[in-house]
Scaffold this active site. Structure first.
Site, PDB file in Angstrom:
ATOM      1  N   TYR A 193      27.526  46.493  34.709  1.00  0.00           N
ATOM      2  CA  TYR A 193      28.858  46.835  35.200  1.00  0.00           C
ATOM      3  C   TYR A 193      30.007  46.139  34.485  1.00  0.00           C
ATOM      4  O   TYR A 193      31.166  46.493  34.698  1.00  0.00           O
ATOM      5  CB  TYR A 193      28.923  46.584  36.713  1.00  0.00           C
ATOM      6  N   GLU A 194      29.695  45.167  33.655  1.00  0.00           N
ATOM      7  CA  GLU A 194      30.749  44.591  32.820  1.00  0.00           C
ATOM      8  C   GLU A 194      30.893  45.391  31.536  1.00  0.00           C
ATOM      9  O   GLU A 194      31.989  45.597  31.039  1.00  0.00           O
ATOM     10  CB  GLU A 194      30.447  43.122  32.501  1.00  0.00           C
ATOM     11  N   GLY A 195      29.767  45.857  31.001  1.00  0.00           N
ATOM     12  CA  GLY A 195      29.818  46.552  29.723  1.00  0.00           C
ATOM     13  C   GLY A 195      30.090  45.561  28.602  1.00  0.00           C
ATOM     14  O   GLY A 195      30.684  44.510  28.827  1.00  0.00           O
TER      15      GLY A 195
END
Length: 258
Positions: free
Chosen positions: A14-16
């Site tokens: 979810y941070e990428g």
């Protein structure tokens, strides 16, 4: 305690990862970000315009950042946690920031041993600028599942969290620093609240008007004996008490709902 494979998977998902530094979308400048959401505020390396790193270097920086957030979580938490619980809280703090984590009802619930309510409290944090972000909904669901799971981390890791779309990743990136809880519409802004208050006042006035007129002892201590004014006086007293109670409830809701 340390973040396990399942927690690491959530953070990475979810941070990428961006190997080229990019500016804060809101200011088109500082703070510059690189890798898995790393900024200079998190510690070295300092991120600057034009900076580029390898994927391996991004993983190294992430390891250091997770260490920083892990120490913060351990500093605030006063309860024994499982690896899954700890990893979920570090992922949550990594995303909302240690300041928000420190004042959240998530932490308050953990520290009073109310682990059962922690998952749904985590899932309140899905808004940025007043709008619910689908990517945050997915992330909170993954963190909540991890927190309450008794499964081995490697078993959880074998079933990775729901993947965000590129659009969701971009939205979450733009939302950094703006993420807050979804507390619902304030009660004072609802028609139900004002309608109920008006109906309550009218009911008190109608029900008590004739009764109060018969209470001679009370009338003797008032500067008037008209039943209408007597009823209005009581309605005002009761109305003030109701407003005070609702205000106290709203304050408690704000304190307990983040």
């Amino acid at each position: 305690m340390k973040v396990n494979a399942a927690g690491l998977a959530i953070i990475k998902t979810y941070e990428g990862c961006e190997v080229n530094a990019y500016p804060d979308p809101a200011t088109d400048g500082d703070p510059w970000t690189i890798g898995y959401g790393h900024t200079s505020e998190a510690g070295p390396p300092n991120v600057r315009k034009g900076m580029k790193i390898s994927k391996a270097r991004a993983d190294e920086i992430l390891t250091a950042d997770i260490g920083t957030f892990s120490r913060s979580v351990m500093r605030y938490v006063g309860r024994e946690l499982t690896d899954n619980q700890f990893s979920a809280l570090v992922s949550f703090a990594f995303n909302v920031g240690t300041g928000n984590f420190a004042k959240s009802s998530v932490l308050k619930a953990v520290n009073r041993g109310d682990f059962k309510s922690v998952p749904w409290r985590i899932q309140l944090w899905t808004k940025a600028n007043g709008r619910t972000l689908p990517g945050l909904v997915k992330r909170r669901a993954a963190e909540s599942h991890l927190f309450e799971s008794m499964e081995d981390a490697h078993t959880l890791f074998a079933a990775p969290p729901a993947q965000p779309t590129q659009a969701e990743l971009l939205e979450m990136r733009e939302a950094r620093g703006l993420i807050g809880p979804d507390l619902g519409k304030p009660i004072a802004k609802t028609g139900t609240f004002w309608g109920g208050l008006a109906a309550g006042a009218a009911g008190i006035f109608g029900a008590m008007k004739d009764t109060l007129y018969q209470i001679g002892d009370l009338r003797a201590y008032l500067p008037f004996d008209d039943p209408t004014w007597l009823s209005i006086t009581l309605a005002a007293i009761v109305g003030t008490a109701v407003v005070w109670i609702i205000h106290a409830r709203m304050k408690r809701s704000r304190e307990d709902g983040v």
